[in-house]
Scaffold this motif. Structure first.
Motif, PDB file in Angstrom:
ATOM      1  N   TYR A  98      61.165  10.421  41.685  1.00 27.39           N
ATOM      2  CA  TYR A  98      61.183  10.876  40.261  1.00 27.39           C
ATOM      3  C   TYR A  98      61.515  10.224  39.240  1.00 27.39           C
ATOM      4  N   LEU A  99      62.201   8.851  39.755  1.00 28.37           N
ATOM      5  CA  LEU A  99      62.462   7.901  38.557  1.00 28.37           C
ATOM      6  C   LEU A  99      61.278   6.875  38.281  1.00 28.37           C
ATOM      7  N   GLY A 100      60.733   6.391  39.604  1.00 25.01           N
ATOM      8  CA  GLY A 100      59.847   5.076  39.496  1.00 25.01           C
ATOM      9  C   GLY A 100      58.440   5.386  39.027  1.00 25.01           C
ATOM     10  N   GLN A 101      57.831   4.026  38.474  1.00 29.49           N
ATOM     11  CA  GLN A 101      56.644   4.064  38.454  1.00 29.49           C
ATOM     12  C   GLN A 101      56.125   3.371  39.621  1.00 29.49           C
ATOM     13  N   ARG A 102      56.820   2.713  40.430  1.00 31.23           N
ATOM     14  CA  ARG A 102      56.478   2.131  41.682  1.00 31.23           C
ATOM     15  C   ARG A 102      57.556   2.626  42.653  1.00 31.23           C
ATOM     16  N   VAL A 103      57.253   2.698  43.942  1.00 33.03           N
ATOM     17  CA  VAL A 103      58.221   2.822  45.016  1.00 33.03           C
ATOM     18  C   VAL A 103      58.131   1.740  46.028  1.00 33.03           C
ATOM     19  N   LEU A 104      59.003   0.908  46.305  1.00 34.05           N
ATOM     20  CA  LEU A 104      58.776  -0.271  47.338  1.00 34.05           C
ATOM     21  C   LEU A 104      59.537   0.468  48.333  1.00 34.05           C
ATOM     22  N   VAL A 105      58.902   0.648  49.604  1.00 33.60           N
ATOM     23  CA  VAL A 105      59.670   1.083  50.663  1.00 33.60           C
ATOM     24  C   VAL A 105      59.822   0.072  51.530  1.00 33.60           C
ATOM     25  N   LEU A 106      61.016  -0.314  52.141  1.00 34.36           N
ATOM     26  CA  LEU A 106      61.238  -1.231  52.755  1.00 34.36           C
ATOM     27  C   LEU A 106      61.341  -1.076  54.451  1.00 34.36           C
ATOM     28  N   SER A 107      61.095  -1.921  55.308  1.00 35.65           N
ATOM     29  CA  SER A 107      61.207  -1.580  56.792  1.00 35.65           C
ATOM     30  C   SER A 107      62.650  -1.787  56.993  1.00 35.65           C
ATOM     31  N   ASN A 108      63.145  -1.548  58.214  1.00 31.45           N
ATOM     32  CA  ASN A 108      64.235  -1.816  58.825  1.00 31.45           C
ATOM     33  C   ASN A 108      64.486  -3.234  58.939  1.00 31.45           C
ATOM     34  N   ARG A 109      65.662  -3.845  59.320  1.00 34.91           N
ATOM     35  CA  ARG A 109      66.177  -5.199  59.325  1.00 34.91           C
ATOM     36  C   ARG A 109      65.133  -5.710  60.521  1.00 34.91           C
ATOM     37  N   PRO A 110      64.894  -6.955  60.341  1.00 28.44           N
ATOM     38  CA  PRO A 110      64.487  -7.826  59.536  1.00 28.44           C
ATOM     39  C   PRO A 110      63.593  -7.348  58.712  1.00 28.44           C
ATOM     40  N   THR A 111      63.837  -7.279  57.293  1.00 29.52           N
ATOM     41  CA  THR A 111      63.271  -6.551  56.077  1.00 29.52           C
ATOM     42  C   THR A 111      62.043  -7.207  55.838  1.00 29.52           C
ATOM     43  N   VAL A 112      60.775  -6.378  55.926  1.00 32.21           N
ATOM     44  CA  VAL A 112      59.754  -6.731  54.831  1.00 32.21           C
ATOM     45  C   VAL A 112      59.276  -5.452  54.235  1.00 32.21           C
ATOM     46  N   ILE A 113      58.372  -5.456  53.408  1.00 31.93           N
ATOM     47  CA  ILE A 113      57.967  -4.372  52.581  1.00 31.93           C
ATOM     48  C   ILE A 113      56.848  -3.429  53.466  1.00 31.93           C
TER      49      ILE A 113
ATOM     50  N   SER B  10      58.476  19.985  40.830  1.00 36.87           N
ATOM     51  CA  SER B  10      57.876  20.949  41.400  1.00 36.87           C
ATOM     52  C   SER B  10      56.353  20.920  41.478  1.00 36.87           C
ATOM     53  N   THR B  11      56.013  19.902  41.023  1.00 33.09           N
ATOM     54  CA  THR B  11      54.259  19.592  40.905  1.00 33.09           C
ATOM     55  C   THR B  11      53.905  19.143  42.277  1.00 33.09           C
ATOM     56  N   ALA B  12      52.838  19.314  42.705  1.00 27.52           N
ATOM     57  CA  ALA B  12      52.048  19.117  43.836  1.00 27.52           C
ATOM     58  C   ALA B  12      51.917  17.823  44.018  1.00 27.52           C
ATOM     59  N   ARG B  13      51.850  16.974  43.174  1.00 29.16           N
ATOM     60  CA  ARG B  13      51.829  15.580  43.379  1.00 29.16           C
ATOM     61  C   ARG B  13      53.141  15.026  43.552  1.00 29.16           C
ATOM     62  N   PHE B  14      54.315  15.497  43.095  1.00 27.89           N
ATOM     63  CA  PHE B  14      55.313  14.959  43.409  1.00 27.89           C
ATOM     64  C   PHE B  14      55.886  15.209  44.893  1.00 27.89           C
ATOM     65  N   ALA B  15      55.333  16.563  45.401  1.00 33.05           N
ATOM     66  CA  ALA B  15      55.619  16.883  46.730  1.00 33.05           C
ATOM     67  C   ALA B  15      54.855  16.014  47.544  1.00 33.05           C
ATOM     68  N   GLU B  16      53.440  15.620  47.320  1.00 28.98           N
ATOM     69  CA  GLU B  16      52.905  14.639  48.095  1.00 28.98           C
ATOM     70  C   GLU B  16      53.392  13.467  48.379  1.00 28.98           C
ATOM     71  N   LEU B  17      53.780  12.918  46.967  1.00 30.97           N
ATOM     72  CA  LEU B  17      54.462  11.455  46.993  1.00 30.97           C
ATOM     73  C   LEU B  17      55.564  11.575  47.849  1.00 30.97           C
ATOM     74  N   ARG B  18      56.208  12.503  47.421  1.00 28.96           N
ATOM     75  CA  ARG B  18      57.754  12.542  48.512  1.00 28.96           C
ATOM     76  C   ARG B  18      57.602  12.475  49.896  1.00 28.96           C
ATOM     77  N   HIS B  19      56.452  13.315  50.024  1.00 20.00           N
ATOM     78  CA  HIS B  19      56.220  13.540  51.649  1.00 20.00           C
ATOM     79  C   HIS B  19      55.812  12.158  52.214  1.00 20.00           C
ATOM     80  N   HIS B  20      54.945  11.577  51.463  1.00 20.63           N
ATOM     81  CA  HIS B  20      54.234  10.360  51.915  1.00 20.63           C
ATOM     82  C   HIS B  20      55.516   9.081  52.182  1.00 20.63           C
ATOM     83  N   VAL B  21      56.321   8.912  51.070  1.00 15.77           N
ATOM     84  CA  VAL B  21      57.413   8.219  50.960  1.00 15.77           C
ATOM     85  C   VAL B  21      58.500   8.534  52.284  1.00 15.77           C
ATOM     86  N   TYR B  22      58.696   9.805  52.231  1.00 18.83           N
ATOM     87  CA  TYR B  22      59.395  10.386  53.371  1.00 18.83           C
ATOM     88  C   TYR B  22      59.114   9.832  54.936  1.00 18.83           C
ATOM     89  N   GLU B  23      57.757   9.995  54.981  1.00 18.43           N
ATOM     90  CA  GLU B  23      57.142   9.559  56.297  1.00 18.43           C
ATOM     91  C   GLU B  23      57.330   8.275  56.602  1.00 18.43           C
TER      92      GLU B  23
END
Ligand SMILES: Nc1ncnc2c1ncn2[C@@H]1O[C@H](COP(=O)(O)OP(=O)(O)OP(=O)(O)O)[C@@H](O)[C@H]1O
Ligand SMILES: [Mg+2]
Lengths: 297, 276
Positions: free
Chosen positions: A234-249, A268-281
């Motif tokens: 919701y907030l970002g222009q980009r989201v960096l997803v980190l791995s677990n420790r030892p951390t990489v992107i 409630s947009t479809a794109r939001f749901a897609e992105l959310r889904h993707h980051v969640y995975e």
């Protein structure tokens, strides 16, 4: 002030709809619109015969005026990363470059909102004095300080609480004081570490919109750590997803949602749901120990 | 206890204490004191204690009444208070300065740790032969003992206080690039203040004990010396009256210290109050 929409400086392919990974993208020469460059940051905590490799190799850059969110499992090293960028932590290797200069200590023009916001406010000072102190230290005149303090408190909806002490306020209000203090400082880079972890859903939504409003108004570069995936998208222009420790992107996800965001509409947009889904995975994968290069943990 | 003094209130609102916490404490304290006075009065009368060594409360009271009309008593009173106050002030100043300095410089802290641990447990009275040799029964003798004893109380507290700065507060100060002086004034000092006040309270009590001891043992002019003189001249009731005066000074010192605490630590969790 008009909002800034710098193009994200990424060497990723033109395929903008599919989020992609950009580790190792640091070889590109720094350009003037890069505010922050994190290069091969590595941090190993050493203590009493125990070594913890918190961050293995983080490389990314943030354009001037960009709002980047960082998500990752608990203990992934998000706080470590932020403290490294803020110059509060000696790095094991790698470097952080802010506006072309290497960070060796807390740089000027940077404000940090700490995860433990309650403890970061000075209990012996009133709310107003808390916000004012960094401005005093900056050498601002009294009239100017007063003006900025009042404006910042107004912006976070605490104009009436200036004379209270932080401990007389609720958790959400304390958090807003910490934000007001950072905002009044008028930083060029604002780091926020899970700032809304302890507030209720409604306050949280308000604070999220507040951050975006302030970001638009001040044109500040924002790095926002959160464990809330929806919040990050919701907030970002980009989201960096980190791995677990030892951390990489794990992945650098571009959030191609319209700039005007609305808690109900956007979410409630479809794109939001897609992105959310993707980051969640991605975060689920991260928790299970998946790493981008397939290396064993 | 309180219900017996105001049973009506207890019936009217059983969930609220009849008296506020402080009033109740003072009332209970007064009651306890009264018990002591009554017991002191009864014991000699019953023949349980020899009146020669334990005069009754009324005798002590009479002696006290006589004492307060004597100018020599007030001179001694002033000497004791002055010695106490000067010694305490010196110990506070030195303790706070040394504590902040040592506490802020990790190297100094490491260097002094064992020295402090060695010197601190030495009882001040062990220095009596030394100071007598140098100053005899002059006020300086008492001053040195008082300062030595109370200095450690303050120093140790200040060291704890300086070390108690919250890491998040420290990081906040660093990230906003506070100068060393600002950190000292706006972060370290407010953090250490509760400890300084505790140090003050402990030191105030210790200073009084040492002042009286020095007067009694070495003969430095003051109430302690008068206690010694009355005792050796067999004025038992007067001796007790002087002891009572010293006790009253002790209580007053403690009350004073608590007042100071309340004033300077309005923001502290132990004192905090709700918004008016
Ligand atoms: N001072 C320290 N000494 C030793 N290890 C540390 C220290 N600080 C953090 N760590 C370790 O480094 C790792 C990353 O910690 P960090 O606080 O950066 O995680 P985080 O991503 O911010 O977690 P959370 O989401 O729970 O806040 C953890 O495994 C932690 O145990
Ligand atoms: Mg964290």
């Amino acid at each position: 002030m008009t909002s800034l929409f710098p193009t994200t400086r990424r060497t990723a392919p033109a395929d903008r709809t599919r989020p992609s990974t950009t580790p190792g993208d640091h070889v590109s020469t720094p350009s003037s619109d890069v505010a922050l460059d994190v290069r091969a940051l590595k941090k190993i905590y050493e203590g009493a015969g125990r070594q913890v490799e918190a961050v293995r190799d983080l490389t990314f850059s943030v354009a001037r005026g960009e709002l980047v969110c960082i998500v990752g499992p608990s203990g992934a090293g998000k706080t470590t990363l932020l403290r490294g960028i803020a110059g509060l932590l000696p790095l094991t290797s790698g470097e952080v470059v802010l506006d072309g200069a290497r960070v060796t200590g807390p740089p000027a023009g940077m404000a940090v909102v700490f995860q433990e916001y309650g403890r970061s406010l000075f209990p012996w000072l009133t709310v107003r004095q808390n916000v004012e102190l960094p401005l005093k230290e900056k050498g601002l005149k009294k009239a100017e300080r007063r003006e900025k303090v009042e404006a910042a408190l107004e912006a976070v909806g605490l104009a009436d609480s200036g004379d209270a002490h932080p401990w007389q306020l609720s958790g959400g209000m304390q958090q807003r004081v910490a934000i007001a203090r950072a905002v009044a400082y008028e930083p060029s880079v604002l780091l926020m570490d899970e700032p809304f972890a302890a507030v209720d859903a409604q306050t949280r939504a308000d604070l999220e919109d507040l951050v975006r409003t302030l970001w638009h108004r001040l044109g500040v570069t924002v790095l926002f750590v959160t464990h809330d995936i929806e919040e990050a998208v919701y907030l970002g222009q980009r989201v960096l997803v980190l791995s677990n420790r030892p951390t990489v992107i794990l992945e650098d996800v571009t959030v191609d949602l319209p700039d005007v965001r609305d808690q109900l509409e956007t979410r409630s947009t479809a794109r939001f749901a897609e992105l959310r889904h993707h980051v969640y995975e991605l975060v689920q994968k991260a928790k299970k120990g998946y790493r981008p290069d397939g290396e064993a943990v | 206890m309180a219900t017996t003094t105001a049973p009506a209130g207890a019936v009217a609102s059983p969930r609220r204490p009849v008296l506020s916490g402080r009033t109740r404490d003072v009332a209970l304290g007064g009651l306890g004191l009264l018990c002591v006075v009554v017991v002191l009065q009864i014991l000699p009368a019953l023949g349980v204690a020899d009146p020669t060594y334990l005069p009754s409360s009324t005798d002590i009271g009479a002696a006290l009444g006589r004492l307060v009309t004597e100018p020599e008593f007030w001179t001694a009173f002033g000497q004791t208070l002055r010695g106490w106050a000067i010694g305490l002030a010196v110990a506070m100043a030195a303790g706070v300065a040394a504590g902040v300095l040592i506490g802020s410089v990790p190297l100094l802290r490491a260097l002094t740790a064992s020295t402090v641990e060695f010197l601190r447990p030495i009882p001040s009275v062990a220095l009596i032969p030394l100071v007598v040799l140098v100053y005899g029964s002059q006020p300086q003798s008492a001053l040195i003992l008082v300062v030595y004893a109370s200095f450690w109380q303050v120093l140790v507290q200040v060291l704890y206080g300086v070390a108690d700065v919250d890491p998040v507060v420290r990081d906040t100060a660093r990230s906003y690039r506070f100068s060393r002086l600002t950190v000292l004034r706006q972060v370290v000092w407010p953090t250490a203040l509760p400890y300084v006040v505790t140090g003050f309270r402990l030191a105030a009590a210790v200073a009084l004990i040492l002042e009286i001891t020095a007067e009694l043992v070495i003969g430095v002019p003051g109430l302690g010396q008068r206690i010694g003189v009355s005792q050796s001249s067999g004025a038992v009731a007067t001796t007790y009256a002087l002891v009572v005066v010293v006790g009253v000074i002790g209580v007053a010192v403690n009350v004073l210290a608590r007042q100071v605490e309340r004033r300077v630590l309005r923001w502290h969790p132990s004192i905090r109050r709700e918004l008016p």
